[in-house]
Design an enzyme around this catalytic site. Structure first.
Site, mmCIF file in Angstrom:
data_model
loop_
_atom_site.group_PDB
_atom_site.id
_atom_site.type_symbol
_atom_site.label_atom_id
_atom_site.label_comp_id
_atom_site.label_asym_id
_atom_site.label_seq_id
_atom_site.Cartn_x
_atom_site.Cartn_y
_atom_site.Cartn_z
ATOM 1 N N SER A 209 0.840 -1.197 0.000
ATOM 2 C CA SER A 209 0.000 0.000 0.000
ATOM 3 C C SER A 209 0.876 1.248 0.000
ATOM 4 C CB SER A 209 -0.880 0.001 1.239
ATOM 5 O OG SER A 209 -0.073 -0.011 2.392
ATOM 6 N N ALA A 211 1.411 5.045 1.763
ATOM 7 C CA ALA A 211 1.204 5.560 3.113
ATOM 8 C C ALA A 211 -0.177 6.169 3.235
ATOM 9 C CB ALA A 211 2.234 6.633 3.419
ATOM 10 N N THR A 218 5.488 1.071 1.523
ATOM 11 C CA THR A 218 6.430 0.375 0.639
ATOM 12 C C THR A 218 6.210 0.789 -0.819
ATOM 13 O OG1 THR A 218 6.723 -1.487 2.134
ATOM 14 C CG2 THR A 218 7.125 -1.917 -0.185
ATOM 15 N N ASP A 271 -7.744 0.422 15.888
ATOM 16 C CA ASP A 271 -7.309 -0.695 15.078
ATOM 17 C C ASP A 271 -7.612 -1.931 15.919
ATOM 18 O OD1 ASP A 271 -6.216 -1.862 12.905
ATOM 19 O OD2 ASP A 271 -4.264 -0.898 13.069
#
Lengths: 506, 506
Positions: A209, A211, A218, A271
């Site tokens: 993905s 950022a 990456t 999360d």
């Protein structure tokens, strides 16, 4: 009987692209006094169905009372515009959005009842189709967090997320993937791990993905080195010839509901474990992985703050993965300080190149982490005996085959290029002497973003000191890299206002 | 140390009113390439702090790439505009919104932990200050529903909601209020109950809401009869001279967080018990009530669908109210069919007038319900012995004193006027003969809204038949009232498509 809330066909409006960014929210703007709002009885923030040339999109209605939008026009946010695939001036029909059956499932979960798997199927199908408003998404996420998802529910959610997107198949039983749960700036091991594993003959179709809240993903880093915006056929071609790829996942629809949910989870800054597991595993399963190595950095300013929490996450992740025939190995790593020297797309790319090229200036911590992860993958895949994987990985790195493989992958993706360098740099000096006791990863990430990362690929930070080092007052702790002096000033004022970035004692 | 996310002062933009309705959401629209977005690193859907002439508002950022907004301008939604109290062209400063401590409390609740009362205080304070996005609000509501609020939490939430708004004090120990949990069209007992109680010397400072999803709220109905948009001094004057008032609550800031939460609850179509209790009681406590009669209509298409659910709600409501020294009496009423004949602001006003004027055409069910509720209030207040309240209320109605009091209240509020009548009417006829077995209250409400209620005060329905009546094919079941023939057609097509509106059998 016709549908309750669609009593009759809607009148037509003319599509206008407003170049209006509301992140991923589909919004339509109409005049309060336009014939459609009046005849349909539409009010502000109603959910509406927009139909254009056979395509349907559900959007949130905003209204205006001003002549810059004509009575016959409807303005679209970018998300609505791209999903509709509309042309300027195209005829739009707008009516009340149909009632979503899956919202009954969400409400059911909101009364504290656990959902069967068909409930998750309905919900995820509607989410992936863009039918949920941000309010619906937030309510669903909160319901799945307040009463945490059990293993059955996580499995149902993961399966539903896989099913609504594309699924890759590599005609081999052994497909390796690697994932880091994140939170540690500079932890850019993926390009190195993929190069090592592919050089040893493994299949590593890595999609990453960009950022979202960090200074670099990456995909952002790889984009400074080669082309990452690959189609599915391109990914296939690269993987078939080189054994691995380092592509951006956004061009391929792997677990598309995940991207929609993540946007809201970031806004809420939560999360929850169950959703994290479903998010990670659904992407890996959809990408056709059979074996996954997971990097779980633990530290007070990393995403995982306690070892116990990290162990529980690893255990649950392993159980759910097993249900999909996916084998996992979790590596608990040190999350106390950033990895390597660079933070930001190009600065991390330079670190990656130095490790692959076996440069003397290669950051040893980045190299060690990459070797540990590649070694774990080799052992998980049965290619190395227990406790010998890291050595095998080190051979591949030291004998140059990983660097050759990396160059070959980049060539297949469109050619290797040199990462850009920032026009401006400025050092941030220590304001006292002593021993470096702590680094705040979150503040460091924010500083790199203030300098312009990841939008400006060359922007970011280089960190010169590591925990335990003796610091002398006036010595540079880090260097800010930016495209413009204004951004340097901006980052610098933040650095100076935040003593907690580096803790120096003694 | 300065605040983490406000590294330095923001640049100035010029305020532009876009007359942009996003219901109650404060949104600011800025050019993606404007200096503030660039220097502050602001991206779409960031939460930003807007400062203008000493006032601060937190808003959601939307961005555009189009020249109709200048680089030096910032467009504001109506909610942002009114909260800022800006003038066109005023200087706005825009920066990252501060991190809200209360969001940690929300996240805490989202991990399944119960909150102490100071957690609710922090959350409700920030909600009332407009600092929460819709995503935050939805997450909080969902967290309080998925793990339902316990009695302590409902009490904390209620207290917090009272404290953030205005609180009225009437210099008397006996202040009566009346509330219906809703869901039954035409159930417009409030004006009658207030007139009866005030005529018997009780203090009844009634503030009501406008309709949000129903075809009429008490404030909408009263507005067809007199002025309801009263300031706090006006309300005081009317209540001091007449003992009661029938005002719109929106001009007074009673439990302002409630209005913000209700908007999201409606979008989610949920009304969790704990939040319902806090919503109702916070308004009553803030209004200075000491005694409240609650009308709880129960029926398959009403809000409360089961008698058991209604009893549990009543029990919890009573316990929480007691904690605030508020005495309650709950009346469980028949929620099977609409009340009276009219549905819609003016049509319900006519029903109210007929009951107060003791007209032969007064709907007996509306009269009976009003007497029951007024009687319960008289008994609760200790003004009538058990089982004699309804008779005392009937006397006040039958001897004309309630009608006199109603006229006096309206005169004090600005004068009694005659409700409007619709320009167009059309009957909906039965498509078969038999006995009327069921009426769908929800569909009836929707039909009235399609005819134009509540925006067009004279629009709505008159219902001619009641459950159990013998129906002959072709007989009118109801009459649609509307301002324009288009709206008649629109409502008619819905009525014809929805056989389930009326169930006729046998």
């Amino acid at each position: 009987m016709t549908q309750d809330n669609q009593p009759h066909a809607a009148t037509t409006l003319s599509a206008r692209r407003l170049k209006w960014h509301a992140q991923d929210e589909a919004i339509i703007l109409m005049r309060t006094d336009c014939p459609v709002c009046r005849s349909e009885g539409l009010t502000s923030r109603a959910r509406v169905l927009i139909s254009c040339d056979g395509r349907d999109v559900v959007a949130t209605l905003h209204q205006i009372d001003d002549d810059w939008l004509a009575l016959s026009e409807a303005g679209l946010s970018e998300a609505a515009w791209s999903r509709l695939g509309a042309e300027p001036g195209a005829d739009l029909k707008v009516s009340h959005a149909p009632t979503l059956r899956s919202l009954s499932d969400v409400r059911q979960r909101m009364t504290g009842k656990r959902l069967p798997s068909d409930g998750f199927d309905r919900i995820v199908t509607d989410i992936a189709a863009g039918l949920y408003s941000d309010i619906h998404l937030a309510a669903f996420i909160s319901a799945c967090s307040t009463l945490s998802l059990d293993i059955d529910e996580i499995t149902s959610l993961t399966g539903a997320m896989v099913n609504v997107g594309e699924q890759l198949d590599w005609n081999t039983d052994m497909v390796i993937d690697k994932h880091c749960v994140g939170g540690l700036p500079g932890n850019r091991t993926t390009p190195i791990v993929v190069a090592i594993l592919a050089s040893l003959g493994l299949t590593v179709p890595k999609t990453s993905s960009r950022a979202i809240t960090s200074p670099a993903g990456t995909a952002d880093t790889m984009e400074t080195l080669t082309q990452v915006d690959l189609s599915l056929p391109d990914i296939r071609r690269v993987v078939e010839t080189e054994g691995g790829c380092l592509a951006w996942g956004g061009a391929v629809q792997l677990s598309p509901a995940d991207d929609i949910l993540i946007r809201i989870e970031r806004a809420l800054d939560i999360d929850a474990e169950g959703q994290l597991i479903a998010s990670v595993l659904s992407k890996k399963i959809a990408a056709g992985a059979s074996h996954v190595v997971l990097d779980l950095p633990v530290g007070p300013t990393a995403k995982l703050r306690s070892a116990a929490g990290a162990r529980a996450l690893a255990q649950h992740m392993t159980i759910v993965a097993r249900g999909f025939g996916l084998k996992t190995h979790c590596v608990f790593s040190d999350g106390l300080q950033p990895v390597g020297r660079g933070i930001g797309p190009a600065l991390e790319a330079w670190d990656v190149l130095r490790v692959l090229q076996r440069s003397k200036s290669a950051p040893p911590d980045l190299r060690e982490r990459a070797l540990t992860l590649a070694g774990a993958a080799l052992e998980l895949a049965g290619r190395a005996k227990p406790d010998t994987g890291a050595a095998m990985a080190q051979d591949a790195l030291d004998n140059g085959s990983a660097w050759s493989k990396f160059q070959a992958i980049c060539a297949a993706q469109g050619g290797l290029r040199e990462p850009p360098r920032a026009a401006q740099t400025a050092p941030v000096a220590a304001i006292r002497s002593g021993v470096l006791k702590a680094i705040d990863n979150r503040k460091l990430s924010r500083l790199a973003k203030l300098a312009g990362a990841p939008e400006r690929p060359a922007a970011g930070l280089t960190v010169h000191k590591r925990l335990g080092e003796q610091i002398t007052i006036g010595e540079p702790l880090l260097t800010i890299h930016a495209e413009a002096s204004g951004e340097i000033d901006y980052a610098m004022s933040y650095a100076h206002a935040n003593a907690g970035l580096f803790t120096i004692e003694g």
